[in-house]
Design a protein around this motif. Structure first.
Motif, short mmCIF file in Angstrom:
data_model
loop_
_atom_site.label_atom_id
_atom_site.label_comp_id
_atom_site.label_asym_id
_atom_site.label_seq_id
_atom_site.Cartn_x
_atom_site.Cartn_y
_atom_site.Cartn_z
N GLY A 71 0.87 11.51 4.75
CA GLY A 71 0.62 12.25 5.90
C GLY A 71 -0.08 11.48 7.16
N LEU A 72 -1.05 10.89 6.50
CA LEU A 72 -1.99 10.08 7.47
C LEU A 72 -1.34 8.93 8.22
CD1 LEU A 72 -5.33 10.01 5.23
CD2 LEU A 72 -4.99 11.18 7.57
N ARG A 73 -0.18 8.60 7.47
CA ARG A 73 0.69 7.37 8.05
C ARG A 73 1.71 7.75 9.05
NH1 ARG A 73 0.31 3.35 3.06
NH2 ARG A 73 -2.04 2.74 3.16
N VAL A 74 1.96 8.98 9.20
CA VAL A 74 3.19 9.66 10.17
C VAL A 74 2.50 9.36 11.49
CG1 VAL A 74 4.20 11.47 10.89
CG2 VAL A 74 3.71 11.04 8.15
N GLU A 75 3.68 8.87 12.26
CA GLU A 75 3.51 8.65 13.71
C GLU A 75 3.55 9.79 14.50
OE1 GLU A 75 2.81 5.81 15.23
OE2 GLU A 75 3.11 4.43 13.53
N PRO A 76 2.83 10.16 15.30
CA PRO A 76 1.61 9.01 15.96
C PRO A 76 0.48 9.03 14.98
CG PRO A 76 1.65 10.87 17.31
CD PRO A 76 2.56 11.41 16.13
N THR A 77 0.06 7.96 14.43
CA THR A 77 -1.06 7.95 13.57
C THR A 77 -2.37 8.02 14.27
OG1 THR A 77 -1.19 5.45 13.73
CG2 THR A 77 0.08 6.35 11.93
N VAL A 78 -3.42 8.65 13.71
CA VAL A 78 -4.75 8.90 14.15
C VAL A 78 -5.91 7.73 13.83
CG1 VAL A 78 -6.59 10.26 14.56
CG2 VAL A 78 -4.47 11.36 14.52
N VAL A 79 -5.35 7.27 12.48
CA VAL A 79 -6.35 6.30 11.61
C VAL A 79 -5.25 4.93 11.48
CG1 VAL A 79 -7.75 7.85 10.78
CG2 VAL A 79 -5.75 7.47 9.55
N SER A 80 -5.85 3.97 11.17
CA SER A 80 -5.09 2.68 11.06
C SER A 80 -4.90 2.81 9.58
CB SER A 80 -6.06 1.59 11.33
OG SER A 80 -7.28 1.51 10.44
N GLU A 81 -3.95 1.78 9.28
CA GLU A 81 -3.45 1.68 7.48
C GLU A 81 -4.82 1.67 6.86
OE1 GLU A 81 -0.67 -0.52 4.62
OE2 GLU A 81 -0.26 -0.42 6.96
N VAL A 82 -5.73 0.77 6.98
CA VAL A 82 -6.86 0.51 6.25
C VAL A 82 -7.77 1.74 6.28
CG1 VAL A 82 -6.97 -1.96 6.18
CG2 VAL A 82 -8.16 -0.83 8.01
N GLU A 83 -7.79 2.41 7.42
CA GLU A 83 -8.63 3.32 7.55
C GLU A 83 -8.15 4.60 6.72
OE1 GLU A 83 -10.78 3.27 11.95
OE2 GLU A 83 -8.78 4.06 11.64
N SER A 84 -6.78 4.86 6.85
CA SER A 84 -6.21 5.91 5.82
C SER A 84 -6.26 5.60 4.37
CB SER A 84 -4.74 5.81 6.11
OG SER A 84 -3.83 4.94 5.50
N VAL A 85 -6.53 4.37 3.80
CA VAL A 85 -6.87 4.52 2.42
C VAL A 85 -8.34 4.69 2.39
CG1 VAL A 85 -7.26 2.45 0.83
CG2 VAL A 85 -5.16 2.15 2.22
N TRP A 86 -9.07 4.32 3.11
CA TRP A 86 -10.54 4.92 3.05
C TRP A 86 -10.93 6.22 3.00
CZ3 TRP A 86 -14.53 7.63 5.43
CH2 TRP A 86 -15.74 7.51 4.85
N VAL A 87 -9.96 6.98 3.88
CA VAL A 87 -10.10 8.39 3.92
C VAL A 87 -9.57 9.25 2.71
CG1 VAL A 87 -8.98 10.37 4.97
CG2 VAL A 87 -9.58 8.64 6.61
N VAL A 88 -8.52 8.54 2.20
CA VAL A 88 -8.02 9.17 0.63
C VAL A 88 -8.96 8.74 -0.30
CG1 VAL A 88 -6.22 9.09 -1.03
CG2 VAL A 88 -5.50 9.25 1.37
N ARG A 89 -9.78 7.42 -0.28
CA ARG A 89 -10.53 7.40 -1.39
C ARG A 89 -11.88 8.35 -1.37
NH1 ARG A 89 -10.44 1.88 -3.80
NH2 ARG A 89 -8.49 0.93 -3.28
N ARG A 90 -12.31 8.49 0.21
CA ARG A 90 -13.42 9.26 0.42
C ARG A 90 -13.14 10.70 -0.03
NH1 ARG A 90 -18.31 11.01 -0.07
NH2 ARG A 90 -18.99 12.23 1.94
#
Length: 110
Positions: A71-90
């Motif tokens: 969901g975080l990677r669906v266009e238009p994205t709000v966060v970058s790919e590396v940020e999306s990984v961080w968000v999910v880890r958090r």
């Protein structure tokens, strides 16, 4: 002293903006703080959604996290790919869930 200078950015987030062999992030402090606040807010907001997904869909924690990342990677994205990984880890940290790709010290693997 401004509020921005009081924001404590965790090393795990700063690392997203460190080029190999560098110690200084590629973003100015104010921009880095703004990106961190956005990502932290996203993780906090997703906690209830993730719990509801797990309960209502009856799916495993790992599947919930995977869906959140998609969901975080669906266009238009709000966060970058590396940020999306961080968000999910958090998010996993906030929910006290284990990230699927992480190995545990007890020999168990996901």
């Amino acid at each position: 002293m401004s509020d921005e200078s009081q924001i404590e950015i965790p090393p795990s987030f700063i690392e997203l903006y460190l080029a190999p062999g560098r110690q200084k992030p590629s973003l100015p402090r104010a921009d880095l703080a703004a990106r961190y606040e956005l990502c932290e807010d996203m993780a906090q907001m997703l906690t209830e959604t993730a719990r509801n997904m797990e309960f209502s869909l009856g799916i495993a924690e790992a599947d919930v996290l995977a869906r959140c990342q998609q969901g975080l990677r669906v266009e238009p994205t709000v966060v970058s790919e590396v940020e999306s990984v961080w968000v999910v880890r958090r998010l996993a940290e906030l929910l006290d869930w284990r990230m699927p790709q992480e190995k545990r010290g007890d020999g168990a693997t996901p």
